[in-house]
Design an enzyme around this catalytic site. Structure first.
Site, PDB file in Angstrom:
ATOM      1  CE  LYS A 328      -2.149  -1.041   3.786  1.00  0.00           C
ATOM      2  NZ  LYS A 328      -3.075  -0.947   4.935  1.00  0.00           N
ATOM      3  CB  ALA A 357      21.014   4.087  17.074  1.00  0.00           C
TER       4      ALA A 357
END
Length: 426
Positions: A328, A357
């Site tokens: 999608k 991170a």
């Protein structure tokens, strides 16, 4: 009348065959289990007939053979002939499939039966290519042996709106097969932006493929669309990567946030694709960012020249297991979320969890919540892993605690695979 007589004769022959197999080869020998349902579907898709065969309750060990399957096919053929005057060859286009669980049968019996039941004749096809063009092939038409057959079909019929003014009005049912094929590729943590890794350039092409070999022979160009927050964090590394790989490139930086997820933003991407003069066959657009970036670039790529390949590089935990792996794309419209969009998958999603991170732990937890949905629905292993390690995965942002800590990678892989299992047939 002649058609009805032919049908009756086929019924008689099929029933005689079924009776012979039943009495001579033990087709009616009781089998362990309850009623079995066999479905025979016309390939033309006009009707579905269901034949229920009561196999009774067994008191002895089960026994089934190829003759049993043949007998069931014969009975199925008779049932179809009785209810429809079409030729048998066009009715029995799919092999009977038993829907009853086979756990009661021995391994050899199960393998033999399933081997028969899962085998299907080729789909009815009526489009053949010869003399450099495609042709609808009618019954008794002559087709050259070298003709190429399509998986698609065009079925002509009389128009239901034909009248005395135009008795020849026609209708056509066109059936086209559209497949979605795309790669989802994990890259070892922190390697995606390493110039020694070619994933950003060639990772959408399977190793050993002719397409990849050809791509390796030609100079490469790439348009990269990147979220502005991600660009502040990784823009220099992205630029250094493509410069090091000697790839001609341009980077479009946009504010990819939910409030800006609009058709106007989508058209900005499409405009840049036009300015870059992108080759829609060999130069996939690369989207680097969270779910909004991946959705917007996906929609722009689906619209530009009706379909231009693109690559997704998710940089958030949520997009890693959600937006990156699906087909999608879309944008918000009229005050509603994702009201405009398409089902056009990327040619590849490249996954590197090192991007987590630079996320806040709360944002990583949002991704874990998406993983938990899959765990609750279908994966006991994933559920147990999240129950045991979920809090520290959010805090440590999926960084392994040691060289032997496999929990972060296992959670991500189970989440990706579980999501793909649900998306592929959907």
């Amino acid at each position: 009348m002649q058609v009805q007589l032919s049908t009756l004769m086929l019924c008689v022959v099929a029933l005689v065959l079924a009776t012979f197999l039943s009495t001579s080869l033990g087709f009616l020998q009781p089998l362990r289990g309850e009623s079995h349902v066999a479905n025979v579907r016309s390939l033309r898709g006009h009707r579905v007939e269901t034949l229920r065969v009561d196999l009774g309750q067994a008191t002895t060990e089960p026994s089934i053979s190829l003759a049993a399957v043949a007998g069931l096919l014969a009975v199925s053929a008779a049932a179809l002939c009785a209810c429809n005057a079409r030729p048998l060859s066009k009715q029995l286009c799919r092999v009977v499939r038993l829907q009853q669980p086979m756990d009661k049968f021995s391994q050899n019996e199960t393998s033999e039966l399933l081997g028969m039941l899962k085998t299907r004749r080729p789909e009815c096809r009526n489009l053949a290519q010869y003399d450099d063009t495609w042709h609808i092939v009618k019954e008794n038409d002559s087709v050259p042996p070298s003709a190429k057959w399509s998986d698609c079909s065009v079925e002509p019929s009389m128009s239901e709106y034909a009248n005395h003014a135009d008795l020849g009005a026609r209708a056509w049912m066109s059936h086209s097969v559209i497949s979605f094929d795309y790669r989802v590729v994990e890259v070892p943590r922190g390697n995606l932006l390493d110039p020694s890794c070619d994933a950003m350039i060639l990772g959408h092409l399977p190793r050993g493929s002719e397409e990849r070999w050809l791509a390796e022979q030609r100079p490469q160009r790439r348009l990269i669309v990147i979220d502005e927050t991600v660009h502040k964090l990784y823009g220099d590394r992205v630029r250094a990567y493509f410069e090091s790989r000697k790839v001609q490139h341009e980077i479009l930086v946009l504010p990819m946030v939910e409030e800006n997820k609009s058709m106007e933003l989508t058209l900005e991407v499409a405009k840049k694709m036009k300015e870059f003069n992108i080759d829609r066959r060999t130069e996939p657009v690369i989207a680097i960012g969270g779910g909004v970036c991946l959705d917007v670039v996906g929609l722009a790529s689906a619209l530009f020249r009706r379909r231009t390949p693109y690559i997704r590089v998710p940089t958030t935990a949520l997009s890693y297991v959600d937006a990156s792996v699906g087909a999608k794309n879309g944008c918000n419209f009229g005050g509603s979320k994702n009201r405009l969009g398409t089902y056009v998958p990327p040619c590849a999603a490249l996954l590197d969890c090192a991007f987590f991170a630079t996320q806040e732990s709360r944002d990583v937890a949002n991704g874990i919540a998406e993983m938990a949905k899959m765990a609750i629905m279908k994966s006991e292993e994933l559920f147990c892993l999240l129950e045991e390690h979920g809090p520290r995965l959010a805090t440590d942002k999926f960084m392994p605690s040691s060289d032997v800590d496999g929990a972060p990678a296992r959670v991500l892989r189970l989440s990706i695979e579980s999501m793909l299992e649900e998306l592929a047939p959907n």
